[in-house]
Design a protein around this motif. Structure first.
Motif, mmCIF file in Angstrom:
data_model
loop_
_atom_site.group_PDB
_atom_site.id
_atom_site.type_symbol
_atom_site.label_atom_id
_atom_site.label_comp_id
_atom_site.label_asym_id
_atom_site.label_seq_id
_atom_site.Cartn_x
_atom_site.Cartn_y
_atom_site.Cartn_z
ATOM 1 N N GLN A 1 -9.129 -18.646 4.428
ATOM 2 C CA GLN A 1 -9.073 -17.206 5.096
ATOM 3 C C GLN A 1 -10.410 -16.702 4.978
ATOM 4 O OE1 GLN A 1 -5.596 -15.385 3.673
ATOM 5 N NE2 GLN A 1 -4.169 -17.009 4.558
ATOM 6 N N SER A 2 -10.699 -15.816 5.929
ATOM 7 C CA SER A 2 -11.863 -15.105 5.887
ATOM 8 C C SER A 2 -11.735 -13.954 4.906
ATOM 9 C CB SER A 2 -12.243 -14.576 7.225
ATOM 10 O OG SER A 2 -11.100 -13.614 7.844
ATOM 11 N N ALA A 3 -12.807 -13.539 4.442
ATOM 12 C CA ALA A 3 -12.982 -12.482 3.375
ATOM 13 C C ALA A 3 -12.652 -11.270 3.980
ATOM 14 C CB ALA A 3 -14.528 -12.506 2.906
ATOM 15 N N THR A 4 -12.732 -10.901 5.102
ATOM 16 C CA THR A 4 -12.300 -9.645 5.812
ATOM 17 C C THR A 4 -10.979 -9.151 5.832
ATOM 18 O OG1 THR A 4 -12.281 -10.727 7.977
ATOM 19 C CG2 THR A 4 -14.330 -9.745 7.278
ATOM 20 N N GLN A 5 -10.205 -10.570 6.027
ATOM 21 C CA GLN A 5 -8.645 -10.446 5.701
ATOM 22 C C GLN A 5 -8.291 -9.653 4.485
ATOM 23 O OE1 GLN A 5 -6.937 -13.898 7.122
ATOM 24 N NE2 GLN A 5 -6.956 -13.599 9.236
ATOM 25 N N ALA A 6 -8.928 -10.527 3.336
ATOM 26 C CA ALA A 6 -8.501 -10.060 2.302
ATOM 27 C C ALA A 6 -9.027 -8.585 1.710
ATOM 28 C CB ALA A 6 -9.447 -11.045 1.177
ATOM 29 N N ALA A 7 -10.231 -8.210 2.356
ATOM 30 C CA ALA A 7 -10.729 -6.921 2.101
ATOM 31 C C ALA A 7 -9.850 -5.953 2.805
ATOM 32 C CB ALA A 7 -12.075 -6.823 2.386
ATOM 33 N N SER A 8 -9.217 -6.343 3.948
ATOM 34 C CA SER A 8 -8.436 -5.167 4.741
ATOM 35 C C SER A 8 -7.053 -4.881 4.008
ATOM 36 C CB SER A 8 -8.286 -5.757 6.084
ATOM 37 O OG SER A 8 -7.526 -6.853 6.037
ATOM 38 N N VAL A 9 -6.582 -6.112 3.351
ATOM 39 C CA VAL A 9 -5.234 -6.038 2.442
ATOM 40 C C VAL A 9 -5.417 -5.053 1.214
ATOM 41 C CG1 VAL A 9 -3.449 -7.295 1.537
ATOM 42 C CG2 VAL A 9 -4.493 -8.117 3.639
ATOM 43 N N SER A 10 -6.235 -5.441 0.533
ATOM 44 C CA SER A 10 -6.573 -4.617 -0.744
ATOM 45 C C SER A 10 -7.805 -4.506 -0.803
ATOM 46 C CB SER A 10 -5.833 -5.326 -1.901
ATOM 47 O OG SER A 10 -6.528 -6.719 -2.029
ATOM 48 N N LEU B 1 -7.638 -4.948 -7.272
ATOM 49 C CA LEU B 1 -7.681 -6.465 -7.925
ATOM 50 C C LEU B 1 -8.281 -6.716 -9.204
ATOM 51 C CD1 LEU B 1 -9.074 -8.197 -4.560
ATOM 52 C CD2 LEU B 1 -6.515 -8.047 -5.375
ATOM 53 N N PRO B 2 -7.676 -7.495 -10.092
ATOM 54 C CA PRO B 2 -8.092 -7.786 -11.251
ATOM 55 C C PRO B 2 -9.667 -8.308 -11.098
ATOM 56 C CG PRO B 2 -6.083 -8.940 -10.844
ATOM 57 C CD PRO B 2 -6.351 -8.213 -9.635
ATOM 58 N N THR B 3 -10.563 -8.515 -12.198
ATOM 59 C CA THR B 3 -11.850 -8.783 -12.172
ATOM 60 C C THR B 3 -12.033 -10.351 -11.810
ATOM 61 O OG1 THR B 3 -11.676 -9.329 -14.485
ATOM 62 C CG2 THR B 3 -12.607 -7.206 -13.933
ATOM 63 N N GLU B 4 -11.088 -11.185 -12.006
ATOM 64 C CA GLU B 4 -11.158 -12.637 -11.512
ATOM 65 C C GLU B 4 -11.116 -12.742 -10.085
ATOM 66 O OE1 GLU B 4 -9.098 -13.573 -15.487
ATOM 67 O OE2 GLU B 4 -8.237 -12.562 -13.861
ATOM 68 N N THR B 5 -9.982 -11.929 -9.364
ATOM 69 C CA THR B 5 -9.750 -11.958 -7.986
ATOM 70 C C THR B 5 -10.801 -11.245 -7.405
ATOM 71 O OG1 THR B 5 -7.557 -11.629 -8.461
ATOM 72 C CG2 THR B 5 -8.198 -11.365 -6.334
ATOM 73 N N ARG B 6 -11.446 -10.240 -7.781
ATOM 74 C CA ARG B 6 -12.668 -9.751 -7.495
ATOM 75 C C ARG B 6 -13.880 -10.624 -7.131
ATOM 76 N NH1 ARG B 6 -13.830 -4.421 -10.114
ATOM 77 N NH2 ARG B 6 -12.376 -4.718 -11.629
ATOM 78 N N SER C 1 7.833 2.958 -6.135
ATOM 79 C CA SER C 1 6.869 3.258 -7.367
ATOM 80 C C SER C 1 7.677 3.195 -8.594
ATOM 81 C CB SER C 1 6.125 4.700 -7.087
ATOM 82 O OG SER C 1 7.241 5.502 -7.113
ATOM 83 N N ASP C 2 9.075 3.338 -8.487
ATOM 84 C CA ASP C 2 9.684 2.993 -10.065
ATOM 85 C C ASP C 2 9.906 1.740 -10.563
ATOM 86 O OD1 ASP C 2 10.443 5.660 -9.664
ATOM 87 O OD2 ASP C 2 12.286 5.315 -8.674
ATOM 88 N N PHE C 3 9.430 0.658 -9.579
ATOM 89 C CA PHE C 3 9.524 -0.533 -10.264
ATOM 90 C C PHE C 3 7.794 -1.440 -10.458
ATOM 91 C CE2 PHE C 3 13.075 -0.023 -7.441
ATOM 92 C CZ PHE C 3 14.169 -0.344 -8.162
ATOM 93 N N ALA C 4 7.754 -2.053 -11.534
ATOM 94 C CA ALA C 4 6.506 -2.523 -11.800
ATOM 95 C C ALA C 4 6.059 -3.684 -10.707
ATOM 96 C CB ALA C 4 6.493 -3.271 -12.992
ATOM 97 N N VAL C 5 4.990 -3.713 -10.202
ATOM 98 C CA VAL C 5 4.667 -4.728 -9.207
ATOM 99 C C VAL C 5 3.506 -5.584 -9.879
ATOM 100 C CG1 VAL C 5 3.756 -5.071 -6.991
ATOM 101 C CG2 VAL C 5 5.419 -3.282 -7.650
ATOM 102 N N ALA C 6 3.623 -6.904 -9.821
ATOM 103 C CA ALA C 6 2.717 -7.658 -10.117
ATOM 104 C C ALA C 6 1.309 -7.797 -9.300
ATOM 105 C CB ALA C 6 3.281 -9.315 -10.126
ATOM 106 N N PRO C 7 0.245 -8.026 -9.791
ATOM 107 C CA PRO C 7 -1.055 -8.063 -8.820
ATOM 108 C C PRO C 7 -0.752 -9.188 -7.892
ATOM 109 C CG PRO C 7 -1.387 -8.889 -11.117
ATOM 110 C CD PRO C 7 -0.173 -8.274 -11.025
ATOM 111 N N ARG C 8 -1.479 -8.923 -6.649
ATOM 112 C CA ARG C 8 -1.396 -10.083 -5.683
ATOM 113 C C ARG C 8 -2.356 -11.167 -6.069
ATOM 114 N NH1 ARG C 8 -0.889 -9.168 -0.057
ATOM 115 N NH2 ARG C 8 0.378 -7.257 0.319
ATOM 116 N N ARG C 9 -1.826 -12.418 -5.579
ATOM 117 C CA ARG C 9 -2.749 -13.616 -5.832
ATOM 118 C C ARG C 9 -3.759 -13.693 -4.882
ATOM 119 N NH1 ARG C 9 1.989 -18.100 -5.462
ATOM 120 N NH2 ARG C 9 3.065 -17.655 -7.391
ATOM 121 N N SER C 10 -4.894 -14.221 -5.382
ATOM 122 C CA SER C 10 -6.264 -14.546 -4.450
ATOM 123 C C SER C 10 -5.907 -15.190 -3.334
ATOM 124 C CB SER C 10 -7.263 -15.067 -5.339
ATOM 125 O OG SER C 10 -6.846 -16.295 -5.823
#
Length: 150
Positions: free
Chosen positions: A28-37, A42-47, A14-23
């Motif tokens: 890949q199925s939407a269920t995998q994406a939903a289970s990860v994050s 997510l940012p609004t474009e990714t959502r 938590s001491d390091f800045a982490v970039a948001p995940r790429r879409s």
């Protein structure tokens, strides 16, 4: 603060800045994406991208890769190249036919011998009026035919 924690040996993730995940890719199925994050992380474009993936049925055309610049197989590339070549050939042939039709319309020559005086008057008129002799001849013939009912 980061240097203080590092010097004490208590550095955490938590001491390091982490970039948001790429879409994720559309394949890949939407269920995998939903289970990860979750959508809140997510940012609004990714959502919005994930929501559009979930809304599309799995068997639809939208599940193909977005990047269509590179064809997936050699056969697909060859087919695309052949299609483009045929379209170019058809366009070239149509353009050639249009040019030939235009030339056919404008090239119905009539040979008419002129005496020297008439020819020099025609040349002088063309030069003074900055038009071609053929334009004057065509206009004169057209006027004669109209005057005589043809």
């Amino acid at each position: 603060m980061l240097f203080e924690a590092a010097s004490k040996g208590q550095t955490t993730v938590s001491d390091f800045a982490v970039a948001p995940r790429r879409s994720r890719p559309v394949e890949q199925s939407a269920t995998q994406a939903a289970s990860v994050s979750t959508p809140a992380e997510l940012p609004t474009e990714t959502r919005n991208a994930n929501q559009s993936q979930e809304a599309a049925p799995l068997g639809s055309e939208t599940n193909k890769p977005v990047n269509r610049l590179i064809a997936p197989t050699e056969e697909a590339r060859r087919e695309r190249a052949t299609t483009r070549a045929l379209q170019r050939e058809d366009s070239r042939i149509r353009l050639r036919d249009l040019k030939r039709a235009r030339d056919r319309e404008s090239k119905h020559y009539v040979n008419c011998p002129l005496d020297y005086d008439t020819k020099t008057r025609l040349q002088k008129a063309a030069l003074e009026n900055d038009v071609k002799m053929t334009v004057i001849m065509k206009a004169a013939i057209d006027q004669f035919l109209k005057d005589n009912g043809y």
